[in-house]
Design a protein around this motif. Structure first.
Motif, PDB file in Angstrom:
ATOM      1  N   VAL A  85       0.841  -1.199   0.000  1.00 47.84           N
ATOM      2  CA  VAL A  85       0.000   0.000   0.000  1.00 47.84           C
ATOM      3  C   VAL A  85       0.873   1.243   0.000  1.00 47.84           C
ATOM      4  CG1 VAL A  85      -1.666   1.363   1.351  1.00 47.84           C
ATOM      5  CG2 VAL A  85      -1.948  -1.112   1.149  1.00 47.84           C
ATOM      6  N   ALA A  86       0.516   2.215  -0.854  1.00 45.85           N
ATOM      7  CA  ALA A  86       1.199   3.507  -0.911  1.00 45.85           C
ATOM      8  C   ALA A  86       0.162   4.615  -0.767  1.00 45.85           C
ATOM      9  CB  ALA A  86       1.970   3.648  -2.219  1.00 45.85           C
ATOM     10  N   TYR A  87       0.645   5.875  -0.689  1.00 45.50           N
ATOM     11  CA  TYR A  87      -0.304   6.966  -0.478  1.00 45.50           C
ATOM     12  C   TYR A  87       0.196   8.280  -1.055  1.00 45.50           C
ATOM     13  CZ  TYR A  87       2.411   9.392   3.170  1.00 45.50           C
ATOM     14  OH  TYR A  87       3.364  10.114   3.840  1.00 45.50           O
ATOM     15  N   ALA A  88      -0.744   9.219  -1.149  1.00 49.94           N
ATOM     16  CA  ALA A  88      -0.468  10.589  -1.576  1.00 49.94           C
ATOM     17  C   ALA A  88      -1.361  11.516  -0.770  1.00 49.94           C
ATOM     18  CB  ALA A  88      -0.741  10.749  -3.071  1.00 49.94           C
ATOM     19  N   ILE A  89      -1.045  12.804  -0.796  1.00 53.27           N
ATOM     20  CA  ILE A  89      -1.839  13.817  -0.084  1.00 53.27           C
ATOM     21  C   ILE A  89      -2.146  14.956  -1.040  1.00 53.27           C
ATOM     22  CG2 ILE A  89      -1.923  15.409   1.884  1.00 53.27           C
ATOM     23  CD1 ILE A  89       0.175  13.690   3.271  1.00 53.27           C
ATOM     24  N   ALA A  90      -3.379  15.470  -0.988  1.00 55.43           N
ATOM     25  CA  ALA A  90      -3.749  16.603  -1.834  1.00 55.43           C
ATOM     26  C   ALA A  90      -4.725  17.506  -1.077  1.00 55.43           C
ATOM     27  CB  ALA A  90      -4.377  16.117  -3.138  1.00 55.43           C
ATOM     28  N   ASP A  91      -5.066  18.618  -1.705  1.00 57.20           N
ATOM     29  CA  ASP A  91      -5.971  19.589  -1.096  1.00 57.20           C
ATOM     30  C   ASP A  91      -7.426  19.366  -1.475  1.00 57.20           C
ATOM     31  OD1 ASP A  91      -3.915  20.995   0.237  1.00 57.20           O
ATOM     32  OD2 ASP A  91      -3.431  22.087  -1.605  1.00 57.20           O
ATOM     33  N   SER A  92      -7.697  18.393  -2.350  1.00 55.02           N
ATOM     34  CA  SER A  92      -9.065  18.084  -2.738  1.00 55.02           C
ATOM     35  C   SER A  92      -9.156  16.612  -3.084  1.00 55.02           C
ATOM     36  CB  SER A  92      -9.488  18.939  -3.940  1.00 55.02           C
ATOM     37  OG  SER A  92      -9.165  18.301  -5.155  1.00 55.02           O
ATOM     38  N   PRO A  93     -10.368  16.067  -3.144  1.00 53.66           N
ATOM     39  CA  PRO A  93     -10.501  14.644  -3.492  1.00 53.66           C
ATOM     40  C   PRO A  93     -10.159  14.343  -4.944  1.00 53.66           C
ATOM     41  CG  PRO A  93     -12.658  15.666  -3.302  1.00 53.66           C
ATOM     42  CD  PRO A  93     -11.669  16.678  -2.823  1.00 53.66           C
ATOM     43  N   PHE A  94      -9.902  15.376  -5.727  1.00 53.71           N
ATOM     44  CA  PHE A  94      -9.568  15.190  -7.144  1.00 53.71           C
ATOM     45  C   PHE A  94      -8.065  15.289  -7.396  1.00 53.71           C
ATOM     46  CE2 PHE A  94     -13.573  17.638  -6.702  1.00 53.71           C
ATOM     47  CZ  PHE A  94     -14.442  16.592  -6.938  1.00 53.71           C
ATOM     48  N   GLY A  95      -7.294  15.490  -6.326  1.00 50.60           N
ATOM     49  CA  GLY A  95      -5.849  15.586  -6.483  1.00 50.60           C
ATOM     50  C   GLY A  95      -5.397  16.958  -6.926  1.00 50.60           C
ATOM     51  N   PRO A  96      -4.281  17.035  -7.649  1.00 51.10           N
ATOM     52  CA  PRO A  96      -3.495  15.897  -8.150  1.00 51.10           C
ATOM     53  C   PRO A  96      -2.790  15.153  -7.025  1.00 51.10           C
ATOM     54  CG  PRO A  96      -2.338  17.964  -8.568  1.00 51.10           C
ATOM     55  CD  PRO A  96      -3.679  18.337  -8.028  1.00 51.10           C
ATOM     56  N   PHE A  97      -2.704  13.838  -7.182  1.00 52.07           N
ATOM     57  CA  PHE A  97      -2.108  13.000  -6.159  1.00 52.07           C
ATOM     58  C   PHE A  97      -0.720  12.534  -6.600  1.00 52.07           C
ATOM     59  CE2 PHE A  97      -6.676  12.476  -5.244  1.00 52.07           C
ATOM     60  CZ  PHE A  97      -6.672  12.861  -3.913  1.00 52.07           C
ATOM     61  N   LYS A  98       0.278  13.069  -5.939  1.00 50.81           N
ATOM     62  CA  LYS A  98       1.664  12.684  -6.210  1.00 50.81           C
ATOM     63  C   LYS A  98       2.103  11.657  -5.164  1.00 50.81           C
ATOM     64  CE  LYS A  98       6.332  14.494  -6.903  1.00 50.81           C
ATOM     65  NZ  LYS A  98       7.203  15.700  -6.891  1.00 50.81           N
ATOM     66  N   ARG A  99       2.493  10.509  -5.634  1.00 55.93           N
ATOM     67  CA  ARG A  99       2.887   9.419  -4.734  1.00 55.93           C
ATOM     68  C   ARG A  99       3.986   9.872  -3.779  1.00 55.93           C
ATOM     69  NH1 ARG A  99       6.501   5.191  -4.088  1.00 55.93           N
ATOM     70  NH2 ARG A  99       5.625   3.110  -3.671  1.00 55.93           N
ATOM     71  N   ILE A 100       3.769   9.600  -2.473  1.00 60.10           N
ATOM     72  CA  ILE A 100       4.762   9.963  -1.457  1.00 60.10           C
ATOM     73  C   ILE A 100       5.630   8.778  -1.074  1.00 60.10           C
ATOM     74  CG2 ILE A 100       5.091  10.766   0.922  1.00 60.10           C
ATOM     75  CD1 ILE A 100       2.576  12.463   0.575  1.00 60.10           C
ATOM     76  N   ASP A 101       4.986   7.671  -0.715  1.00 55.95           N
ATOM     77  CA  ASP A 101       5.786   6.532  -0.258  1.00 55.95           C
ATOM     78  C   ASP A 101       4.900   5.304  -0.084  1.00 55.95           C
ATOM     79  OD1 ASP A 101       8.026   5.165   0.508  1.00 55.95           O
ATOM     80  OD2 ASP A 101       8.394   6.315   2.340  1.00 55.95           O
ATOM     81  N   LYS A 102       5.547   4.182   0.073  1.00 55.27           N
ATOM     82  CA  LYS A 102       4.894   2.927   0.426  1.00 55.27           C
ATOM     83  C   LYS A 102       4.862   2.841   1.945  1.00 55.27           C
ATOM     84  CE  LYS A 102       5.977  -0.583  -2.076  1.00 55.27           C
ATOM     85  NZ  LYS A 102       6.681  -1.757  -2.672  1.00 55.27           N
ATOM     86  N   ILE A 103       3.707   2.462   2.524  1.00 55.67           N
ATOM     87  CA  ILE A 103       3.616   2.441   3.987  1.00 55.67           C
ATOM     88  C   ILE A 103       3.193   1.083   4.560  1.00 55.67           C
ATOM     89  CG2 ILE A 103       3.302   4.917   4.234  1.00 55.67           C
ATOM     90  CD1 ILE A 103       0.306   2.692   4.733  1.00 55.67           C
ATOM     91  N   LEU A 104       2.769   0.161   3.710  1.00 57.97           N
ATOM     92  CA  LEU A 104       2.392  -1.167   4.186  1.00 57.97           C
ATOM     93  C   LEU A 104       2.924  -2.199   3.218  1.00 57.97           C
ATOM     94  CD1 LEU A 104       0.580  -2.876   6.229  1.00 57.97           C
ATOM     95  CD2 LEU A 104      -1.156  -2.809   4.436  1.00 57.97           C
ATOM     96  N   GLU A 105       3.669  -3.175   3.737  1.00 57.59           N
ATOM     97  CA  GLU A 105       4.212  -4.227   2.886  1.00 57.59           C
ATOM     98  C   GLU A 105       4.545  -5.444   3.724  1.00 57.59           C
ATOM     99  OE1 GLU A 105       7.948  -3.144   1.086  1.00 57.59           O
ATOM    100  OE2 GLU A 105       8.401  -1.770   2.723  1.00 57.59           O
TER     101      GLU A 105
END
Length: 326
Positions: A235-255
């Protein structure tokens, strides 16, 4: 106090400590028995609920079970809350349920039939019940989404309620993810201002299993990477200011952890109200198993650093502490 009395007191205190310890440490991971995957965790009526995929060959995936708990450690099984006998268009591969309460009803979104093109019958359906344990009945009599839009296979649906009360459906397999605005009765969609119904929000490395939540005014978008039958599922994740993104991948957090389990992925997050706690609910494959369908549901804590970034999740065999909701 004589020596015998003192000895009895010490034994009693030690026994009490053991009981206290047992109460603190949860039942362990996996949290319930059986092969279950793609779990969605949520809170209804001060109870924790988990709605997973029954992990089996596609032709045997013709029903969904649910599990409830008051404390995260003791789980009650609710068998066959829905099956293909009441969803006439579905005949296999009932996958990855997502659920939301709206007004007085519970709406269960699910994938079925694993369609491979626009000419096959299947896709994402909706079922309805007046209680979280069901039974659920087909809401539309047909799929809500039965076509490939923007290249996204209609599976792995997640229903998301925004801070303004708007409901969205976020979904997609085959390395594409869409977001669509649900109408008020969940019978269809409302076009965006540009006329589109399905807006693609796919980040780098996305494969499937989307999930979204809001923290400190930011939209955290999470997804699964790798192959679901392999050890690299994650599992990886991104953070944005709206539910439409843009979503830039930050990192993998579950493996995977090669000492505990492999193929840790396809998750959800439970967030108890007014608590600074985040529980990640996910599936993984025991080290003793090689069959792709041998997946179990687990819970561990998810934490953040001072910048709001998600820290790598430590997958455990002990799980999380008991936490009753008021």
């Amino acid at each position: 106090m004589n020596k015998i009395s003192l000895f009895i007191l010490m034994i009693s205190m030690m026994s009490s400590c053991k009981v206290f310890k047992r109460n603190i440490i949860l039942a362990g991971n996996p949290i319930f028995s059986g092969w279950y995957a793609d779990p969605e965790g949520i809170i209804f009526n001060n109870e924790y609920w988990i709605y997973p995929t029954f992990s089996a060959p596609y032709e045997k995936q013709v029903f969904l079970d649910a599990f409830s708990s008051t404390d995260l450690t003791n789980w009650k099984k609710h068998e066959k809350i829905i099956d293909t006998s009441c969803v006439k268009w579905a005949h296999k591969a009932m996958w990855a349920p997502s659920i939301i309460k709206k007004d007085e009803n519970y709406f269960l979104f699910f994938g079925a039939n694993d369609i491979q093109n626009d000419n096959e019958i299947g896709g994402i359906g909706v079922a309805i019940s007046s209680t979280p344990e069901g039974p659920y009945k087909d809401y539309l009599g047909k799929p809500l989404i039965d076509k490939f839009h923007n290249g996204a296979q209609p599976i792995d649906q997640f229903v998301f309620k925004d801070a303004d009360g708007q409901y969205y459906l976020i979904y997609g397999g085959w390395k594409h993810c869409n977001i669509a605005k649900l109408n008020s009765d969940f019978t269809g969609f409302v076009p965006f201002q540009d006329g589109r119904i399905f807006k693609e929000i796919t980040p780098d490395n996305y494969v499937e299993g989307p999930f979204m939540f809001i923290k400190d005014g930011k939209y955290y978008f999470m997804w699964s990477e790798g192959g679901w039958t392999g050890p690299d599922y994650s599992v990886a994740y991104a953070i944005a200011d709206s539910p439409f993104g843009p979503f830039k991948r930050i990192d993998k957090i579950l493996e995977q952890n090669k000492d505990i389990a492999t193929g840790a992925g396809h998750h959800s997050v439970i967030i108890p109200e007014n608590q600074d706690k985040y529980y990640i609910v996910y599936h993984r494959r025991p080290l003793t198993e090689t069959d792709g369908n041998s997946r179990v549901t687990c819970i561990d804590e998810m934490k953040f650093d001072e910048n709001g970034h998600i820290l790598p999740v430590v997958i455990t065999n002990k799980g999380v502490s008991s936490n009753k909701l008021k």
